[in-house]
Enzyme design. Sequence first.
Site, PDB file in Angstrom:
ATOM      1  N   GLY A 105       0.762  -1.244   0.000  1.00 59.02           N
ATOM      2  CA  GLY A 105       0.000   0.000   0.000  1.00 59.02           C
ATOM      3  C   GLY A 105       0.787   1.285   0.000  1.00 59.02           C
ATOM      4  O   GLY A 105       0.207   2.362  -0.190  1.00 59.02           O
ATOM      5  N   GLU A 120       3.823  -6.944   1.615  1.00 66.71           N
ATOM      6  CA  GLU A 120       3.331  -7.220   0.250  1.00 66.71           C
ATOM      7  C   GLU A 120       3.312  -5.938  -0.581  1.00 66.71           C
ATOM      8  O   GLU A 120       2.262  -5.512  -1.045  1.00 66.71           O
ATOM      9  CB  GLU A 120       1.896  -7.771   0.327  1.00 66.71           C
ATOM     10  CG  GLU A 120       1.690  -8.930   1.270  1.00 66.71           C
ATOM     11  CD  GLU A 120       0.210  -9.166   1.618  1.00 66.71           C
ATOM     12  OE1 GLU A 120      -0.666  -8.355   1.226  1.00 66.71           O
ATOM     13  OE2 GLU A 120      -0.066 -10.166   2.291  1.00 66.71           O
ATOM     14  N   GLY A 122       3.511  -3.515  -3.745  1.00 62.74           N
ATOM     15  CA  GLY A 122       3.353  -3.634  -5.193  1.00 62.74           C
ATOM     16  C   GLY A 122       3.802  -2.350  -5.869  1.00 62.74           C
ATOM     17  O   GLY A 122       4.927  -2.223  -6.340  1.00 62.74           O
ATOM     18  N   ARG A 123       2.893  -1.369  -5.865  1.00 68.11           N
ATOM     19  CA  ARG A 123       3.143  -0.085  -6.531  1.00 68.11           C
ATOM     20  C   ARG A 123       4.510   0.517  -6.193  1.00 68.11           C
ATOM     21  O   ARG A 123       5.215   1.011  -7.080  1.00 68.11           O
ATOM     22  CB  ARG A 123       2.048   0.908  -6.103  1.00 68.11           C
ATOM     23  CG  ARG A 123       2.075   2.245  -6.818  1.00 68.11           C
ATOM     24  CD  ARG A 123       1.121   3.245  -6.138  1.00 68.11           C
ATOM     25  NE  ARG A 123      -0.171   2.684  -5.864  1.00 68.11           N
ATOM     26  CZ  ARG A 123      -1.209   2.684  -6.705  1.00 68.11           C
ATOM     27  NH1 ARG A 123      -1.094   3.284  -7.866  1.00 68.11           N
ATOM     28  NH2 ARG A 123      -2.356   2.119  -6.367  1.00 68.11           N
ATOM     29  N   TYR A 171      -9.606   5.878 -11.912  1.00 60.47           N
ATOM     30  CA  TYR A 171      -9.484   6.544 -10.605  1.00 60.47           C
ATOM     31  C   TYR A 171      -9.260   8.044 -10.727  1.00 60.47           C
ATOM     32  O   TYR A 171      -8.802   8.666  -9.760  1.00 60.47           O
ATOM     33  CB  TYR A 171      -8.288   5.993  -9.812  1.00 60.47           C
ATOM     34  CG  TYR A 171      -8.043   4.515  -9.827  1.00 60.47           C
ATOM     35  CD1 TYR A 171      -8.905   3.634  -9.156  1.00 60.47           C
ATOM     36  CD2 TYR A 171      -6.920   3.981 -10.458  1.00 60.47           C
ATOM     37  CE1 TYR A 171      -8.652   2.280  -9.137  1.00 60.47           C
ATOM     38  CE2 TYR A 171      -6.659   2.625 -10.433  1.00 60.47           C
ATOM     39  CZ  TYR A 171      -7.524   1.774  -9.775  1.00 60.47           C
ATOM     40  OH  TYR A 171      -7.264   0.447  -9.747  1.00 60.47           O
ATOM     41  N   CYS A 209     -12.988   5.246 -28.305  1.00 59.87           N
ATOM     42  CA  CYS A 209     -14.274   5.930 -28.428  1.00 59.87           C
ATOM     43  C   CYS A 209     -15.007   5.992 -27.095  1.00 59.87           C
ATOM     44  O   CYS A 209     -16.003   5.304 -26.875  1.00 59.87           O
ATOM     45  CB  CYS A 209     -15.119   5.223 -29.475  1.00 59.87           C
ATOM     46  SG  CYS A 209     -14.289   5.225 -31.056  1.00 59.87           S
ATOM     47  N   GLU A 210     -14.470   6.776 -26.166  1.00 60.38           N
ATOM     48  CA  GLU A 210     -15.063   7.010 -24.847  1.00 60.38           C
ATOM     49  C   GLU A 210     -14.587   8.384 -24.409  1.00 60.38           C
ATOM     50  O   GLU A 210     -13.398   8.687 -24.542  1.00 60.38           O
ATOM     51  CB  GLU A 210     -14.500   6.021 -23.802  1.00 60.38           C
ATOM     52  CG  GLU A 210     -14.774   4.566 -24.018  1.00 60.38           C
ATOM     53  CD  GLU A 210     -16.134   4.117 -23.517  1.00 60.38           C
ATOM     54  OE1 GLU A 210     -16.791   4.879 -22.780  1.00 60.38           O
ATOM     55  OE2 GLU A 210     -16.534   3.007 -23.879  1.00 60.38           O
ATOM     56  N   TYR A 247       0.169  -0.965 -12.230  1.00 60.50           N
ATOM     57  CA  TYR A 247      -1.265  -0.893 -12.534  1.00 60.50           C
ATOM     58  C   TYR A 247      -1.529  -0.222 -13.884  1.00 60.50           C
ATOM     59  O   TYR A 247      -2.492   0.537 -14.022  1.00 60.50           O
ATOM     60  CB  TYR A 247      -2.029  -0.195 -11.393  1.00 60.50           C
ATOM     61  CG  TYR A 247      -1.846  -0.907 -10.067  1.00 60.50           C
ATOM     62  CD1 TYR A 247      -2.428  -2.166  -9.865  1.00 60.50           C
ATOM     63  CD2 TYR A 247      -1.069  -0.380  -9.044  1.00 60.50           C
ATOM     64  CE1 TYR A 247      -2.246  -2.852  -8.670  1.00 60.50           C
ATOM     65  CE2 TYR A 247      -0.878  -1.062  -7.852  1.00 60.50           C
ATOM     66  CZ  TYR A 247      -1.475  -2.291  -7.668  1.00 60.50           C
ATOM     67  OH  TYR A 247      -1.293  -2.973  -6.504  1.00 60.50           O
TER      68      TYR A 247
HETATM   69  C1  LIG Z   1      -2.979  -4.904  -4.118  1.00 60.35           C
HETATM   70  C2  LIG Z   1      -2.508  -5.571  -2.899  1.00 60.35           C
HETATM   71  C3  LIG Z   1      -1.225  -5.314  -2.406  1.00 60.35           C
HETATM   72  C4  LIG Z   1      -0.291  -4.312  -3.034  1.00 60.35           C
HETATM   73  O1  LIG Z   1      -0.751  -3.007  -2.933  1.00 60.35           O
HETATM   74  P1  LIG Z   1       0.175  -1.787  -3.409  1.00 60.35           P
HETATM   75  O2  LIG Z   1      -0.629  -0.583  -3.097  1.00 60.35           O
HETATM   76  O3  LIG Z   1       0.412  -1.956  -4.851  1.00 60.35           O
HETATM   77  O4  LIG Z   1       1.441  -1.862  -2.612  1.00 60.35           O
HETATM   78  C5  LIG Z   1      -0.797  -6.017  -1.286  1.00 60.35           C
HETATM   79  N1  LIG Z   1      -1.611  -6.927  -0.683  1.00 60.35           N
HETATM   80  C6  LIG Z   1      -2.854  -7.179  -1.116  1.00 60.35           C
HETATM   81  C7  LIG Z   1      -3.670  -8.174  -0.409  1.00 60.35           C
HETATM   82  C8  LIG Z   1      -3.349  -6.516  -2.234  1.00 60.35           C
HETATM   83  O5  LIG Z   1      -4.591  -6.759  -2.640  1.00 60.35           O
END
Ligand SMILES: *Cc1c(COP(=O)(O)O)cnc(C)c1O
Length: 425
Positions: A248, A285, A287-288, A328, A354-355, A382
């Site tokens: 997150g 965990e 991601g971004r 978003y 076309c949107e 993403y």
């Molecule tokens: C999407 C997600 C993440 C990663 O979120 P980021 O904002 O990209 O870091 C981690 N854990 C779970 C369960 C997710 O659904």
Amino acid sequence: MTSNTALPGQPHIAYAGDQLHVEGAALSQLAREHGTPLFVYSKAAMLAALAAYQRGFAGRQAQICYAMKANSSLAILQVFAEAGCGFDIVSGGELARVLAAGGDPAKVIFSGVGKTRAEMKQALQVGIGCFNVESEAELDVLSEVAMGLGKQAPVSLRVNPNVDPKTHPYISTGLKGNKFGIAHEEALRAYRHAASLPGLKVVGIDCHIGSQITDSTPYLDAMDRVLDLVAEVESAGIPIHHIDFGGGLGINYNGDTPPEADALWAQLLTKLDARGYGQRQLMIEPGRSLVGNAGVCLTEVLYLKPGEQKNFCIVDAAMNDLPRPAMYQAFHQIVPVTPRPGDGVVYDVVGPVCESGDWIGHDRQMQVAAGDVLAVLSAGAYCMSMASNYNTRGRAAEILVDGTKAHLIRQRESAFDTFALEQLV
Ligand SMILES: *Cc1c(COP(=O)(O)O)cnc(C)c1O
């Protein structure tokens, strides 16, 4: 443009002379060679983002599981697997990608509210590290599937700490009204239930409160709530081996100032130590924050269309390539790959789909001409993983830059590729 100007917060993406580069690769050259739209990623930027977490966890037992839905291209996974990461997956398809990229299934955690029996079976057969279970009903099904295979499924319960991450409602996941996780008040009962099921082995607890979080307070609050539960569950006689704090952490899209990963974890570890949990097995965990600012999307200006109320800059990338603005109202910076002198004109940058929702950026002052290549920044997370074939547009090609080497890691999809699985009646 002065020479050797790195973009703010993105040291691996910089102007050298009058040319924007990703590491040692000139983007105008990549666009000429491979066409547009084209995603270009910096390996060094990905590893630098990972290193901030690794520094933050130095001396601790911690496993970083890259949340691969942010960008699941095989070569991206390979970089993180080789750097020692595990993976947070949300589907059987993502598990297949981890294996194809050489990832270790024992370092995989499986999140998501709607795992199917087939996905559970697949994950148990390859020996994944943990299922992050999101409901009591899922516990029963998972136990049954595991027993059918003569196995015990390692489980963690995703608890919902009910804290507001202060982000966009669509990417906020830890509040009471969200579909994710098990409510704090029901967690103990769910743990007792899990511990009673013969096909399950309780190994952990997890939470994930949202995405693009730019403040450390929601993390600190969530940690307190989760540790309260660990104490409660363990005093009921159910040991919790690992604590997983989810992902997150936000990135700088438009002057956002999220904490650095190591600084955030210094704060969180101080709290963990103070509460006596600093030596536990920890998991995260992200991601971004590992890939978002490591990538750009190159797009060519097709037409300039002046208007009475607005000027449009029509480019060859669209909402099917870059879905975040349409989904978003997200902001991506857009910069020229080869800047021209002049003050420019204010444009809405839009794609060919076309949107009316097909826009990349509103009210951008730019000096551009048809044929110029623009770089849409912060496009590593993403974007490609959410890309679609809407309007029968083949998905873009992808390049991974490593120093001066540019590896083609995904070929451009042809129109034929987009309907290859279809047939006439
Ligand atoms: C999407 C997600 C993440 C990663 O979120 P980021 O904002 O990209 O870091 C981690 N854990 C779970 C369960 C997710 O659904």
